[in-house]
Write an enzyme that holds these catalytic residues in place. Structure first.
Site, PDB file in Angstrom:
ATOM      1  N   GLY A 129       0.997  -1.282   0.033  1.00  0.00           N
ATOM      2  CA  GLY A 129       0.131   0.072  -0.185  1.00  0.00           C
ATOM      3  C   GLY A 129       0.815   1.191  -0.024  1.00  0.00           C
ATOM      4  O   GLY A 129       2.144   1.256   0.092  1.00  0.00           O
ATOM      5  N   SER A 130       0.034   2.415   0.033  1.00  0.00           N
ATOM      6  CA  SER A 130       0.856   3.692  -0.022  1.00  0.00           C
ATOM      7  C   SER A 130      -0.111   4.474   0.935  1.00  0.00           C
ATOM      8  O   SER A 130      -1.216   4.608   1.113  1.00  0.00           O
ATOM      9  CB  SER A 130       0.738   4.337  -1.423  1.00  0.00           C
ATOM     10  OG  SER A 130       1.815   3.425  -2.237  1.00  0.00           O
TER      11      SER A 130
ATOM     12  N   ILE B 136       4.218   1.408   1.950  1.00  0.00           N
ATOM     13  CA  ILE B 136       3.825   0.422   3.143  1.00  0.00           C
ATOM     14  C   ILE B 136       4.068  -0.757   2.419  1.00  0.00           C
ATOM     15  O   ILE B 136       3.744  -1.556   1.561  1.00  0.00           O
ATOM     16  CB  ILE B 136       2.403   0.337   3.872  1.00  0.00           C
ATOM     17  CG1 ILE B 136       2.009   1.790   3.961  1.00  0.00           C
ATOM     18  CG2 ILE B 136       2.266  -0.702   4.756  1.00  0.00           C
ATOM     19  CD1 ILE B 136       0.605   2.088   4.242  1.00  0.00           C
TER      20      ILE B 136
ATOM     21  N   ASP C 146      -7.790  14.085   7.096  1.00  0.00           N
ATOM     22  CA  ASP C 146      -7.692  13.365   5.673  1.00  0.00           C
ATOM     23  C   ASP C 146      -8.610  12.388   5.774  1.00  0.00           C
ATOM     24  O   ASP C 146      -8.181  10.861   5.383  1.00  0.00           O
ATOM     25  CB  ASP C 146      -6.406  12.958   5.299  1.00  0.00           C
ATOM     26  CG  ASP C 146      -6.297  12.421   3.540  1.00  0.00           C
ATOM     27  OD1 ASP C 146      -7.296  12.981   3.093  1.00  0.00           O
ATOM     28  OD2 ASP C 146      -5.454  11.911   3.311  1.00  0.00           O
TER      29      ASP C 146
END
EC number: 2.7.11.1
Length: 365
Positions: free
Chosen positions: A18-19, A25, A130
């Site tokens: 992931g990011s 990640i 966020d």
């Protein structure tokens, strides 16, 4: 990424899963115990390094329900590294898995937990800034029904933790966060406060109900122009129109968050009760049977039936009792593409809802 890289002399780096807003990640493994973890890496040469700040926020939030535990932070080779609990798929991944629509029951089950996560962060004097489906991940194993909140790279203190003195009201601020879910005041350049996290959550809940938001897919030549178009559409769409076809509680929620003043403390209990009362009026059962849980169970039952039929076909002379369900994990890759082209995610999904292993994901940027 070198596969033999060791983090803290204890964790081996695996594949990218992931990011985040700052950094990528990776799947990691404790070389002693074999336990799997998530490892977030950021180049030490990053123009605006954020990982150490994010680590400090995690430390302050440590112990809260749905807050991942950070096991190690430090510098390894050319990277700042943070080792934390491995979690399951994001709500965006699960939304795709469920064909981009959640039932009202699933949305209400989620709303209860999501409001509580935001309330806890605010109680520790921080804003998330966020709030979006990608930043909420389900747990794994025994905590598979728990929603976790991640990615505090954009988090900000909104008050002094001792005196509770609120930050001052400011204008002409750049948009921080994700435009799709940003509050109207954030679009207008006003300093964010508690009300903005909750308004963003309102858009997330409506997104789950509707399948999309009216300001998705707007065309523009520059990012600034696109943000302006999103803001114009958001302002010009009354909450009653945005929430048409769904219970009035969603419109009431959004109107409440928009009515808050800059330094007001939101009534989190009121918002939870709003959705809990609706949940009860619908005669739903608080059984954590999310849409994806039911879909996996259906897939598992179908697979079990197919295995049974294959056995019976292979041995027509001897009818054996059906085998017990095994605990193996059957991963199934599915590609999802959101209209607008901003998501293209491969989501390996565990078909066995009782499986204790992790569900690895490639989360959208």
């Amino acid at each position: 990424m070198a596969l033999d890289l060791r983090i803290g002399n204890k964790y081996r780096i695996g594949r990218k899963i992931g990011s985040g807003s700052f950094g990528d990640i990776y799947l990691g493994t404790n070389v002693v115990s074999g336990e799997e973890v998530a490892i977030k890496l950021e180049s030490t040469r990053a123009k605006h390094p954020q990982l150490e700040y994010e680590y400090r926020v995690y430390r302050i939030l440590s112990g809260g329900v749905g807050i991942p535990f950070v096991r190690w932070f430090g510098v390894e080779c050319d990277y700042n590294a943070m080792v934390m609990d491995l979690l399951g798929p994001s709500l965006e991944d699960l939304f795709n898995f469920c064909n981009r629509k959640f039932s009202l029951k699933t949305v209400l089950l989620l709303a209860d937990q999501l409001i509580s996560r935001i309330e806890f962060i605010h109680s520790k004097s921080f804003l998330h800034r966020d709030i979006k489906p990608d930043n909420f991940l389900m747990g794994i194993g025994k905590r598979g029904n728990q929603v976790n909140i991640i990615d505090f790279g954009l988090a900000k203190k909104y008050r002094d933790h001792k005196t509770h003195l609120h930050i001052p009201y400011r204008e002409n601020k750049n948009l921080t966060g994700t435009a799709r879910y940003a509050s109207i005041n954030t679009h207008l350049g006003i300093e964010q406060s508690r009300r903005d996290d909750l308004e963003s959550l309102g858009y997330v809940l409506v997104y789950f109900c509707r399948g999309s938001l009216p300001w998705q897919g707007l065309k523009a030549t520059t990012k600034k122009q696109k943000y302006e178009k999103i803001m114009e559409k958001k302002i010009s769409t009354p909450t009653e129109v945005l929430c048409r076809g769904f219970p009035q509680e969603f419109s009431i929620y959004l109107n409440y968050t928009r009515s808050l003043r800059f330094d007001d403390k939101p009534d989190y209990a009121y918002l939870r009760k709003l959705f809990r009362d609706l949940f009860c009026r619908q005669s739903y059962e608080f059984d954590y049977m999310f849409d994806w849980t039911l879909k996996r169970k259906t897939q598992q039952d179908q697979q079990h039936q197919q295995q049974l039929q294959q056995q019976l076909s292979a041995t027509p002379q001897a009818i054996n009792p059906p085998p017990e369900r095994s605990s193996f994990r059957n991963y199934q890759k599915q590609n999802f593409d959101e209209k607008g082209g901003d998501i293209n995610t491969t989501v390996p999904v565990i078909n066995d809802p009782s499986a204790t292993g992790a569900q690895y994901i490639n989360r959208p940027n």
